[in-house]
Design a protein around this motif. Structure first.
Motif, PDB file in Angstrom:
ATOM      1  N   ARG A  97       0.827  -1.208   0.000  1.00 23.17           N
ATOM      2  CA  ARG A  97       0.000   0.000   0.000  1.00 23.17           C
ATOM      3  C   ARG A  97       0.864   1.262   0.000  1.00 23.17           C
ATOM      4  O   ARG A  97       0.615   2.194  -0.770  1.00 23.17           O
ATOM      5  N   ALA A  98       1.881   1.293   0.840  1.00 20.44           N
ATOM      6  CA  ALA A  98       2.756   2.468   0.907  1.00 20.44           C
ATOM      7  C   ALA A  98       3.443   2.721  -0.430  1.00 20.44           C
ATOM      8  O   ALA A  98       3.492   3.856  -0.919  1.00 20.44           O
ATOM      9  N   LYS A  99       3.959   1.656  -1.026  1.00 17.76           N
ATOM     10  CA  LYS A  99       4.652   1.814  -2.314  1.00 17.76           C
ATOM     11  C   LYS A  99       3.678   2.195  -3.424  1.00 17.76           C
ATOM     12  O   LYS A  99       4.001   3.036  -4.270  1.00 17.76           O
ATOM     13  N   ASP A 100       2.501   1.594  -3.432  1.00 12.85           N
ATOM     14  CA  ASP A 100       1.498   1.925  -4.448  1.00 12.85           C
ATOM     15  C   ASP A 100       1.029   3.373  -4.317  1.00 12.85           C
ATOM     16  O   ASP A 100       0.818   4.061  -5.317  1.00 12.85           O
ATOM     17  N   MET A 101       0.870   3.831  -3.081  1.00 14.97           N
ATOM     18  CA  MET A 101       0.433   5.216  -2.878  1.00 14.97           C
ATOM     19  C   MET A 101       1.518   6.200  -3.321  1.00 14.97           C
ATOM     20  O   MET A 101       1.210   7.247  -3.907  1.00 14.97           O
ATOM     21  N   GLY A 102       2.766   5.874  -3.068  1.00 16.33           N
ATOM     22  CA  GLY A 102       3.856   6.719  -3.557  1.00 16.33           C
ATOM     23  C   GLY A 102       3.870   6.773  -5.075  1.00 16.33           C
ATOM     24  O   GLY A 102       4.037   7.839  -5.674  1.00 16.33           O
ATOM     25  N   SER A 103       3.668   5.627  -5.691  1.00 18.07           N
ATOM     26  CA  SER A 103       3.603   5.568  -7.146  1.00 18.07           C
ATOM     27  C   SER A 103       2.421   6.372  -7.678  1.00 18.07           C
ATOM     28  O   SER A 103       2.532   7.083  -8.688  1.00 18.07           O
ATOM     29  N   ALA A 104       1.291   6.276  -6.994  1.00 11.48           N
ATOM     30  CA  ALA A 104       0.104   7.046  -7.396  1.00 11.48           C
ATOM     31  C   ALA A 104       0.370   8.543  -7.294  1.00 11.48           C
ATOM     32  O   ALA A 104      -0.083   9.323  -8.144  1.00 11.48           O
ATOM     33  N   ALA A 105       1.117   8.959  -6.276  1.00 13.44           N
ATOM     34  CA  ALA A 105       1.446  10.381  -6.129  1.00 13.44           C
ATOM     35  C   ALA A 105       2.276  10.868  -7.318  1.00 13.44           C
ATOM     36  O   ALA A 105       2.063  11.974  -7.831  1.00 13.44           O
ATOM     37  N   VAL A 106       3.207  10.038  -7.765  1.00 14.97           N
ATOM     38  CA  VAL A 106       4.004  10.397  -8.948  1.00 14.97           C
ATOM     39  C   VAL A 106       3.098  10.502 -10.171  1.00 14.97           C
ATOM     40  O   VAL A 106       3.209  11.454 -10.959  1.00 14.97           O
ATOM     41  N   LEU A 107       2.201   9.541 -10.343  1.00 14.26           N
ATOM     42  CA  LEU A 107       1.269   9.576 -11.474  1.00 14.26           C
ATOM     43  C   LEU A 107       0.425  10.850 -11.450  1.00 14.26           C
ATOM     44  O   LEU A 107       0.269  11.518 -12.488  1.00 14.26           O
ATOM     45  N   VAL A 108      -0.101  11.213 -10.303  1.00 11.83           N
ATOM     46  CA  VAL A 108      -0.915  12.430 -10.193  1.00 11.83           C
ATOM     47  C   VAL A 108      -0.071  13.658 -10.541  1.00 11.83           C
ATOM     48  O   VAL A 108      -0.542  14.568 -11.240  1.00 11.83           O
ATOM     49  N   SER A 109       1.179  13.698 -10.109  1.00 18.27           N
ATOM     50  CA  SER A 109       2.027  14.848 -10.438  1.00 18.27           C
ATOM     51  C   SER A 109       2.316  14.909 -11.936  1.00 18.27           C
ATOM     52  O   SER A 109       2.388  15.998 -12.515  1.00 18.27           O
ATOM     53  N   LEU A 110       2.457  13.742 -12.580  1.00 19.09           N
ATOM     54  CA  LEU A 110       2.650  13.731 -14.039  1.00 19.09           C
ATOM     55  C   LEU A 110       1.382  14.182 -14.771  1.00 19.09           C
ATOM     56  O   LEU A 110       1.461  14.936 -15.752  1.00 19.09           O
ATOM     57  N   LEU A 111       0.226  13.749 -14.289  1.00 15.60           N
ATOM     58  CA  LEU A 111      -1.042  14.217 -14.870  1.00 15.60           C
ATOM     59  C   LEU A 111      -1.188  15.728 -14.689  1.00 15.60           C
ATOM     60  O   LEU A 111      -1.707  16.420 -15.571  1.00 15.60           O
ATOM     61  N   ASN A 112      -0.701  16.228 -13.569  1.00 14.02           N
ATOM     62  CA  ASN A 112      -0.718  17.674 -13.324  1.00 14.02           C
ATOM     63  C   ASN A 112       0.095  18.425 -14.383  1.00 14.02           C
ATOM     64  O   ASN A 112      -0.310  19.502 -14.832  1.00 14.02           O
ATOM     65  N   VAL A 113       1.217  17.848 -14.797  1.00 13.28           N
ATOM     66  CA  VAL A 113       2.017  18.471 -15.869  1.00 13.28           C
ATOM     67  C   VAL A 113       1.208  18.532 -17.151  1.00 13.28           C
ATOM     68  O   VAL A 113       1.130  19.579 -17.814  1.00 13.28           O
ATOM     69  N   VAL A 114       0.586  17.421 -17.505  1.00 19.17           N
ATOM     70  CA  VAL A 114      -0.189  17.360 -18.746  1.00 19.17           C
ATOM     71  C   VAL A 114      -1.331  18.370 -18.717  1.00 19.17           C
ATOM     72  O   VAL A 114      -1.527  19.132 -19.680  1.00 19.17           O
ATOM     73  N   VAL A 115      -2.071  18.423 -17.621  1.00 11.86           N
ATOM     74  CA  VAL A 115      -3.212  19.342 -17.516  1.00 11.86           C
ATOM     75  C   VAL A 115      -2.738  20.790 -17.515  1.00 11.86           C
ATOM     76  O   VAL A 115      -3.277  21.636 -18.245  1.00 11.86           O
ATOM     77  N   THR A 116      -1.713  21.095 -16.717  1.00  8.51           N
ATOM     78  CA  THR A 116      -1.206  22.467 -16.636  1.00  8.51           C
ATOM     79  C   THR A 116      -0.698  22.942 -17.990  1.00  8.51           C
ATOM     80  O   THR A 116      -1.069  24.026 -18.466  1.00  8.51           O
ATOM     81  N   TRP A 117       0.145  22.142 -18.611  1.00 10.60           N
ATOM     82  CA  TRP A 117       0.688  22.524 -19.911  1.00 10.60           C
ATOM     83  C   TRP A 117      -0.418  22.623 -20.956  1.00 10.60           C
ATOM     84  O   TRP A 117      -0.428  23.555 -21.758  1.00 10.60           O
ATOM     85  N   GLY A 118      -1.335  21.674 -20.942  1.00 16.92           N
ATOM     86  CA  GLY A 118      -2.432  21.696 -21.904  1.00 16.92           C
ATOM     87  C   GLY A 118      -3.297  22.946 -21.764  1.00 16.92           C
ATOM     88  O   GLY A 118      -3.624  23.605 -22.753  1.00 16.92           O
ATOM     89  N   LEU A 119      -3.682  23.276 -20.531  1.00 17.86           N
ATOM     90  CA  LEU A 119      -4.524  24.461 -20.311  1.00 17.86           C
ATOM     91  C   LEU A 119      -3.815  25.745 -20.704  1.00 17.86           C
ATOM     92  O   LEU A 119      -4.425  26.651 -21.283  1.00 17.86           O
ATOM     93  N   ILE A 120      -2.532  25.833 -20.405  1.00 19.13           N
ATOM     94  CA  ILE A 120      -1.790  27.060 -20.723  1.00 19.13           C
ATOM     95  C   ILE A 120      -1.542  27.167 -22.222  1.00 19.13           C
ATOM     96  O   ILE A 120      -1.767  28.237 -22.825  1.00 19.13           O
ATOM     97  N   LEU A 121      -1.137  26.088 -22.849  1.00 22.15           N
ATOM     98  CA  LEU A 121      -0.796  26.158 -24.279  1.00 22.15           C
ATOM     99  C   LEU A 121      -2.013  26.158 -25.186  1.00 22.15           C
ATOM    100  O   LEU A 121      -1.984  26.771 -26.253  1.00 22.15           O
ATOM    101  N   LEU A 122      -3.087  25.496 -24.761  1.00 23.72           N
ATOM    102  CA  LEU A 122      -4.272  25.417 -25.601  1.00 23.72           C
ATOM    103  C   LEU A 122      -5.381  26.379 -25.177  1.00 23.72           C
ATOM    104  O   LEU A 122      -6.336  26.561 -25.912  1.00 23.72           O
ATOM    105  N   GLY A 123      -5.240  26.915 -23.954  1.00 25.21           N
ATOM    106  CA  GLY A 123      -6.313  27.740 -23.399  1.00 25.21           C
ATOM    107  C   GLY A 123      -6.195  29.167 -23.775  1.00 25.21           C
ATOM    108  O   GLY A 123      -7.039  29.967 -23.810  1.00 25.21           O
TER     109      GLY A 123
END
Length: 123
Positions: A97-123
């Motif tokens: 659980r601890a390792k999976d949650m850490g991995s999930a945190a990395v995934l969420v931060s990567l999704l944050n890059v995609v959303v942030t960049w997408g909104l700024i560049l396309l918005g």
């Protein structure tokens, strides 16, 4: 409970020591963590790209901060994994659980890059 002998140190020597501990941590992450090296390469591409593409200072800051957040979260995830592995290599549902949650945190931060960049560049 016994406390670390390093707790409570103050002053310039503590700040200098903390800086070098941080440098050691970055070196360890680069040497031992494939994911951190990959995300560092991504940062080395995306940060200059953010400076080039986005005319707005706020846009640049947000784009760069999103990328740096990935590195921060990966460092924390790697620290959790190293601490857990120090305790036990045994398969246990709480360790998973601890390792999976850490991995999930990395995934969420990567999704944050995609959303942030997408909104700024396309918005």
């Amino acid at each position: 409970m016994e406390e670390s002998p390093f707790k409570g140190k103050t002053g310039p020597k503590r700040v200098i020591n903390a800086f070098f501990y941080s440098v050691d941590g970055l070196k360890a992450a680069l040497q031992h963590e494939d994911a951190f090296r990959q995300e560092m390469l991504l940062a080395l591409v995306l940060i200059p790209l953010a400076l080039y593409l986005e005319p707005s200072a706020i846009g640049r800051v947000l784009m760069i901060a999103a990328v740096l957040l990935v590195l921060i979260v990966e460092l924390l995830n790697s620290a959790v994994e190293a601490a857990v592995d120090r305790i036990s290599f045994e398969h246990h549902h709480l360790i998973k659980r601890a390792k999976d949650m850490g991995s999930a945190a990395v995934l969420v931060s990567l999704l944050n890059v995609v959303v942030t960049w997408g909104l700024i560049l396309l918005g």
